[in-house]
Scaffold this active site. Structure first.
Site, PDB file in Angstrom:
ATOM      1  N   LYS A 178       0.791  -1.023  -0.326  1.00 16.44           N
ATOM      2  CA  LYS A 178      -0.043  -0.014   0.084  1.00 16.44           C
ATOM      3  C   LYS A 178       1.015   1.302  -0.055  1.00 16.44           C
ATOM      4  CE  LYS A 178      -1.616   1.994   3.549  1.00 16.44           C
ATOM      5  NZ  LYS A 178      -2.233   2.019   4.975  1.00 16.44           N
ATOM      6  N   ASP A 206      -6.188   0.967   0.852  1.00 18.22           N
ATOM      7  CA  ASP A 206      -6.279   1.225   2.279  1.00 18.22           C
ATOM      8  C   ASP A 206      -7.684   0.986   2.830  1.00 18.22           C
ATOM      9  OD1 ASP A 206      -7.866   3.420   1.437  1.00 18.22           O
ATOM     10  OD2 ASP A 206      -7.036   4.826   2.824  1.00 18.22           O
TER      11      ASP A 206
END
Ligand code: SF4
Length: 219
Positions: free
Chosen positions: A128, A147
């Site tokens: 991420k 996320d």
């Protein structure tokens, strides 16, 4: 309906969602403030369990004092901890900043590397963070940062039926053209933060509502 028809319908739906998102969030910048890849990497590390606003308040001064990984290694740990204190979990975060800085100096010549494979070698950096830094600071679309907001909005829109960020990312990468990956992640983060909120989605204000199959819409 045949499988082909179903697939055509899905393609049309995704197209409409992307068009509506582009009208709503043509730029979709991150809300974290940074002026280079290193600052963005540090800001993302500090953003765990707090708001971007709070991180920006701290980094405004922090980035004036410390501009390079070497700068973060020179400061006494206790000083750095106190400077990071307003972001919460400051002991852990100070250690994380130091560990990342150390590896950047030792392995990457003090520079933030330009690939996900290299970025995820940094301690505490997962896909991420890597995709977010690469996409936003270097304009390299190598992944889609998933996320909590991206995960929730993508699931509600039924762009994925997966549960883990890694698998969700794979589904999204297959649906969204590569040159839009970073923008798409940023746009879903904004949409999740301000419209498709976790507890009470604001479906009546949502530009994606006509194409959203979420059964518990708040209309
Ligand atoms: S219609 Fe509601 S559930 Fe669907 S994306 Fe919009 S805010 Fe989220």
């Amino acid at each position: 309906m045949t499988r082909n028809q179903q697939s055509d319908q899905r393609t049309q739906r995704v197209k409409k969602i992307l068009e509506a998102l582009e009208r709503q969030y043509p730029e979709a910048p991150l809300e974290l403030k940074y002026s280079n890849a290193f600052e963005l990497l540090i800001a993302v590390l500090l953003s765990a369990q707090t708001t971007d606003k709070r991180v920006n308040e701290v980094t405004r001064q922090l980035f004036q004092k410390y501009r390079t990984p070497e700068d973060f290694l020179r400061v006494p740990l206790e000083t750095l901890e106190q400077e990071l204190r307003p972001t919460g979990y400051y002991r852990k975060k100070a250690q994380a900043v130091r560990a990342v800085s150390q590896m950047l100096v030792e392995r990457f010549g003090g520079q933030v590397p330009r690939s996900i494979d290299q970025l995820v070698q940094l301690p505490g950096v997962g896909r991420k963070t890597a995709a977010m830094v690469l996409g936003n600071a270097y304009r390299i679309n190598e992944g889609i940062a998933v996320d909590t907001h991206v995960q929730r909005v993508a699931q509600r829109l039924q762009l994925t039926d997966k549960k883990t960020p890694e698998k969700i990312e794979q589904d999204l990468m297959a649906l969204v053209p590569r040159e839009k990956w970073t923008w798409f992640s940023n746009a879903l983060i904004l949409h999740g933060r301000y419209v498709c909120q976790a507890r009470k989605p604001r479906c009546e204000d949502c530009v994606l509502e006509p194409w959203c199959p979420y059964p518990d819409k708040n209309l």
